[in-house]
Design a protein around this motif. Sequence first.
Motif, mmCIF file in Angstrom:
data_model
loop_
_atom_site.group_PDB
_atom_site.id
_atom_site.type_symbol
_atom_site.label_atom_id
_atom_site.label_comp_id
_atom_site.label_asym_id
_atom_site.label_seq_id
_atom_site.Cartn_x
_atom_site.Cartn_y
_atom_site.Cartn_z
ATOM 1 N N LEU A 168 -9.083 -3.549 -6.702
ATOM 2 C CA LEU A 168 -8.102 -2.483 -6.506
ATOM 3 C C LEU A 168 -8.513 -1.569 -5.360
ATOM 4 O O LEU A 168 -7.682 -1.198 -4.521
ATOM 5 C CB LEU A 168 -7.947 -1.670 -7.797
ATOM 6 C CG LEU A 168 -6.934 -0.514 -7.759
ATOM 7 C CD1 LEU A 168 -5.531 -1.038 -7.470
ATOM 8 C CD2 LEU A 168 -6.975 0.279 -9.073
ATOM 9 N N VAL A 169 -9.808 -1.212 -5.316
ATOM 10 C CA VAL A 169 -10.316 -0.363 -4.232
ATOM 11 C C VAL A 169 -10.116 -1.050 -2.887
ATOM 12 O O VAL A 169 -9.635 -0.438 -1.921
ATOM 13 C CB VAL A 169 -11.813 -0.031 -4.451
ATOM 14 C CG1 VAL A 169 -12.410 0.627 -3.205
ATOM 15 C CG2 VAL A 169 -11.984 0.871 -5.656
ATOM 16 N N VAL A 170 -10.476 -2.333 -2.828
ATOM 17 C CA VAL A 170 -10.319 -3.094 -1.585
ATOM 18 C C VAL A 170 -8.854 -3.140 -1.157
ATOM 19 O O VAL A 170 -8.527 -2.914 0.012
ATOM 20 C CB VAL A 170 -10.876 -4.530 -1.749
ATOM 21 C CG1 VAL A 170 -10.502 -5.388 -0.544
ATOM 22 C CG2 VAL A 170 -12.383 -4.497 -1.926
ATOM 23 N N PHE A 171 -7.973 -3.414 -2.121
ATOM 24 C CA PHE A 171 -6.550 -3.510 -1.793
ATOM 25 C C PHE A 171 -6.017 -2.185 -1.261
ATOM 26 O O PHE A 171 -5.288 -2.155 -0.261
ATOM 27 C CB PHE A 171 -5.757 -3.933 -3.026
ATOM 28 C CG PHE A 171 -4.276 -4.099 -2.766
ATOM 29 C CD1 PHE A 171 -3.801 -5.246 -2.153
ATOM 30 C CD2 PHE A 171 -3.380 -3.094 -3.113
ATOM 31 C CE1 PHE A 171 -2.446 -5.400 -1.891
ATOM 32 C CE2 PHE A 171 -2.024 -3.239 -2.853
ATOM 33 C CZ PHE A 171 -1.560 -4.393 -2.241
ATOM 34 N N ILE A 172 -6.397 -1.080 -1.899
ATOM 35 C CA ILE A 172 -5.911 0.241 -1.473
ATOM 36 C C ILE A 172 -6.443 0.600 -0.090
ATOM 37 O O ILE A 172 -5.681 0.993 0.810
ATOM 38 C CB ILE A 172 -6.305 1.323 -2.504
ATOM 39 C CG1 ILE A 172 -5.555 1.112 -3.817
ATOM 40 C CG2 ILE A 172 -6.013 2.717 -1.954
ATOM 41 C CD1 ILE A 172 -6.024 2.019 -4.940
ATOM 42 N N VAL A 173 -7.762 0.466 0.090
ATOM 43 C CA VAL A 173 -8.377 0.849 1.366
ATOM 44 C C VAL A 173 -7.880 -0.035 2.503
ATOM 45 O O VAL A 173 -7.530 0.457 3.587
ATOM 46 C CB VAL A 173 -9.920 0.783 1.266
ATOM 47 C CG1 VAL A 173 -10.557 1.056 2.627
ATOM 48 C CG2 VAL A 173 -10.428 1.783 0.238
#
Length: 309
Positions: free
Chosen positions: A196-201
């Motif tokens: 999720l962090v990777v997708f958002i960033v």
Amino acid sequence: MASENDSSVKEFILLGLTQEPELQLPLFFLFLGIYVVSMVGNLGLMVLIVLNPHLHTPMYYFLFNLAFIDSCCSSVINPQILVSFVKQNIISHAECMSQLFFFCFFVIDECYILTAMAYDRYAAICKPLLYQVTMSHQVCHLMLVGVYVMGFAGAMAHTGSILSLTFCDGNIINHYVCDIVPLRKLSCTNTATNELVVFIVVSINVIVPTMTIFISYTLILFNILGIHSAEGRSKAFSTCGSHVIAVSLFFGASSFMYLKPTSSSVDDDKVATIFYTIMGSMLNPFIYSLRNKDVHIALRKTLKKRIFT
């Protein structure tokens, strides 16, 4: 290893680009050549811009920083690839995390420096009378600070999310660099939050620059179509063509790498990474120089000075 995120893995093994023995030596010399060309091209472009006062404009200010970012990004990746061709490439946990940070930092920097260059072309073509005010020294410096701040924030987010993972037994990274995706696959813990962090960033650092560049070039295109002089249209297109090629290469490959389904093959990941980092870093000096008259003039003047002094 409690001091390092409760992970029992103290070091990683980078498998490299390929495990085929007959390809190791040819690929070593190929990537060595690419690295040398990349460093000579980028450092040469930086020196050329510094030595020639007529290149001290916002366009070349950003181009100087693009060359700097490309040379740094190339130096983060290429040495690791070359090592993997000649011996088993063992890297410590701390070194791997450091490499991941700087890799993410320079890649995100490139996203935003390309965006700044697109805005500069918009200001030059669509608002020529206000260009000196719109792209003043102060504005350029603030934009560059924003580039590096976004790079630092994104790199910290990615590195922090990887540091939160636990690596139990597996320490073989099927890649030639400590990147997010291969490290995540190696973890023995749930990676849902990390994904999720990777997708958002990544979404922010791809969508925001892409939309800004798209809007800038849409406005530029409408402006160019309104130019009655064929020579004027040709000149406007020539100042934007190089940047469009560089943007397409970088954002196309990086979007494929990070916004694709997780089921894609490792080989696809490696190829995508090569295109938006190694090949991009090597090609950018040539993309921006081959049809650039200002660079040609600066190069001739610099060579004449060195020959006759």
